[in-house]
Design an enzyme around this catalytic site. Structure first.
Site, short mmCIF file in Angstrom:
data_model
loop_
_atom_site.label_atom_id
_atom_site.label_comp_id
_atom_site.label_asym_id
_atom_site.label_seq_id
_atom_site.Cartn_x
_atom_site.Cartn_y
_atom_site.Cartn_z
N ASP A 184 26.36 -18.99 -51.01
CA ASP A 184 26.96 -18.87 -49.67
C ASP A 184 26.89 -17.46 -49.10
OD1 ASP A 184 29.07 -17.48 -51.00
OD2 ASP A 184 30.49 -18.22 -49.51
N GLU A 185 26.05 -16.62 -49.69
CA GLU A 185 26.09 -15.22 -49.30
C GLU A 185 24.70 -14.60 -49.37
OE1 GLU A 185 28.80 -13.21 -51.92
OE2 GLU A 185 28.11 -11.24 -51.27
N ASP A 215 28.58 -14.28 -45.24
CA ASP A 215 29.35 -14.91 -46.33
C ASP A 215 30.14 -16.08 -45.73
OD1 ASP A 215 31.02 -15.66 -48.39
OD2 ASP A 215 31.68 -13.62 -48.88
P1 TTP Z 1 33.14 -16.84 -52.32
O1 TTP Z 1 32.28 -16.44 -51.17
O2 TTP Z 1 33.65 -15.75 -53.20
O3 TTP Z 1 34.40 -17.64 -51.80
P2 TTP Z 1 34.53 -18.69 -50.62
O4 TTP Z 1 33.30 -18.82 -49.84
O5 TTP Z 1 35.07 -19.95 -51.19
O6 TTP Z 1 35.68 -18.06 -49.73
P3 TTP Z 1 35.63 -16.76 -48.81
O7 TTP Z 1 34.24 -16.22 -48.88
O8 TTP Z 1 36.00 -17.24 -47.45
O9 TTP Z 1 36.64 -15.85 -49.40
O10 TTP Z 1 32.37 -17.87 -53.23
C1 TTP Z 1 31.50 -18.85 -52.71
C2 TTP Z 1 31.60 -20.11 -53.51
O11 TTP Z 1 31.34 -19.88 -54.87
C3 TTP Z 1 33.00 -20.73 -53.47
O12 TTP Z 1 33.17 -21.59 -52.36
C4 TTP Z 1 33.08 -21.46 -54.78
C5 TTP Z 1 32.17 -20.68 -55.71
N1 TTP Z 1 32.98 -19.86 -56.63
C6 TTP Z 1 33.30 -20.39 -57.87
O13 TTP Z 1 32.88 -21.49 -58.23
N2 TTP Z 1 34.09 -19.63 -58.72
C7 TTP Z 1 34.58 -18.40 -58.37
O14 TTP Z 1 35.31 -17.76 -59.15
C8 TTP Z 1 34.24 -17.87 -57.07
C9 TTP Z 1 34.76 -16.52 -56.64
C10 TTP Z 1 33.43 -18.64 -56.24
MG MG Z 2 32.26 -17.11 -49.17
#
Ligand code: TTP
Ligand code: MG
Length: 349
Positions: A105-106, A9
């Site tokens: 991203d995951e 992630d």
């Molecule tokens: P996440 O993996 O949930 O968040 P992140 O990568 O920004 O942060 P971290 O993993 O370090 O906590 O989500 C990945 C991407 O998806 C995030 O960069 C932006 C998008 N996203 C949205 O557009 N809206 C949302 O509500 C969420 C949770 C994520």
């Molecule tokens: Mg993330």
């Protein structure tokens, strides 16, 4: 055989990309979601510097502004994030084909039979080296625990959860760390006096089944670190295509070219999202009498770039010599895929 699962992630994904591409933003609170913090949008994500002010995903931009007026507010550049996502997924492909993408991203990777801990470290390092971003990586023997692991030392984390003493390991964690326990289930459990996974472990299996049905059974197992869900690889497509039937038969070559430009744009994004690149481009034309012709060309180097797909589609269009003949439908397909990062000859099919 015991499974080996890696969960990757990316950290603050959209914001981290913006900080990578603009050094002036590094170390600063960055909010991605819209360039005008007084507009009605919400936060997509925030850099860890911005999170220190309590800014979170899905929060209204206005509220984020109140918490941190000096933050840099940026629009969502989805095309760029998708491209980076493709790059990361292409790195995954070098290590296994059993990949379940969860979001841009995951992803889960099943690397059963290999040394998951070294592979996990290597993937993390390659992402850092080639993409210039940090990922948090979790390694364990099932999906639930791998995902839990990747979240434990964020950002830039690397966490392994072994099988030994798993119940004791899980016991002190809050119940919402269980995948699927959202705010509502959490509230319900809290009302029952259940706050930690340990509390949940003490509940009777039948009671859980009666209270939550099938989900209760899952809760019982997850609380003990038991999770048999397989990593579901996304099906490999053989081709990707776009097509359009004109509302009125079209004879203007400029209109046809504009269609191909649009298709190339869309196809490029779809290819990049899946980490694919194709050798073969096929142009399809249907005439008003439904006679349909296709022209294909296989190019020595595969591409996932919209501009290059467009250039290739124009070569095919030229070969057709339509001379303002009326066209009912136009389509563009990319096939003969390779996964960049793998040797070509291994992946041609
Ligand atoms: P996440 O993996 O949930 O968040 P992140 O990568 O920004 O942060 P971290 O993993 O370090 O906590 O989500 C990945 C991407 O998806 C995030 O960069 C932006 C998008 N996203 C949205 O557009 N809206 C949302 O509500 C969420 C949770 C994520
Ligand atoms: Mg993330």
């Amino acid at each position: 055989m015991e499974r080996s699962i890696i969960h990757v992630d990316m950290d603050a994904f959209y914001a981290a990309i913006e900080q990578r591409d603009n050094p002036q933003l590094r170390g600063k609170p960055v909010v991605v979601g819209g360039s005008n913090p007084h507009s009605r949008g919400v936060v997509s994500t925030a850099s860890y510097e911005a999170r220190a002010y309590g800014i979170r995903s899905a929060m209204p931009l206005k509220q984020a502004y109140l918490r941190c007026p000096q933050a840099v507010f940026l629009p969502v550049n989805m095309a760029k994030y998708k491209e980076v996502s493709g790059q990361i997924h292409r790195i995954f492909r070098r290590y296994t084909s059993l990949i379940e993408p969860v979001s841009l991203d995951e992803a889960f990777l099943d690397v059963t039979g290999a040394d998951a801990v070294s592979l996990g470290r290597e993937i993390k390092e390659q992402i850092k080296k080639e993409v210039g971003l940090t990922a948090s990586v979790g390694v364990s023997y099932n999906k639930f625990l791998a995902k839990l692991a990747s979240d434990m030392e964020k950002p830039d984390g690397f966490t392994v959860i072994p099988r030994e003493n798993i119940e004791a390991f899980l016991a002190p964690l809050p119940v919402n760390r269980i995948w699927g326990v959202g705010p509502r289930t959490q509230e319900y459990l809290n009302d029952l006096g259940i706050f930690t996974i340990g509390d949940l472990q003490r509940l009777d299996r039948n009671f859980l089944a009666k209270t939550f049905g099938k989900w209760g059974e899952e809760l019982y197992l997850l609380a003990r670190g038991i999770d048999d869900r397989p990593v579901k690889a996304s099906r490999k497509p053989k081709s990707l295509g776009e097509e359009l039937t004109f509302p009125r038969d079209e004879d203007d070559p400029e209109k046809l070219k504009a269609c191909l430009a649009e298709f190339s744009q869309a196809l490029g994004q779809r290819l990049q999202k899946r980490g694919l690149a194709g050798h073969t481009v096929t142009l399809k034309i249907r005439f008003p009498d439904f006679v349909t012709i296709t022209r294909s060309h296989t190019f020595p180097n595969p591409t996932d770039k919209p501009e290059e797909l467009y250039r290739r589609s124009l070569l095919l269009l030229k070969k057709l010599k339509l001379n303002r003949r009326k066209v009912r439908l136009i389509g563009l397909t990319v096939s003969n895929f390779i996964y960049p990062g793998e040797p070509y000859q291994l992946t041609l099919w």
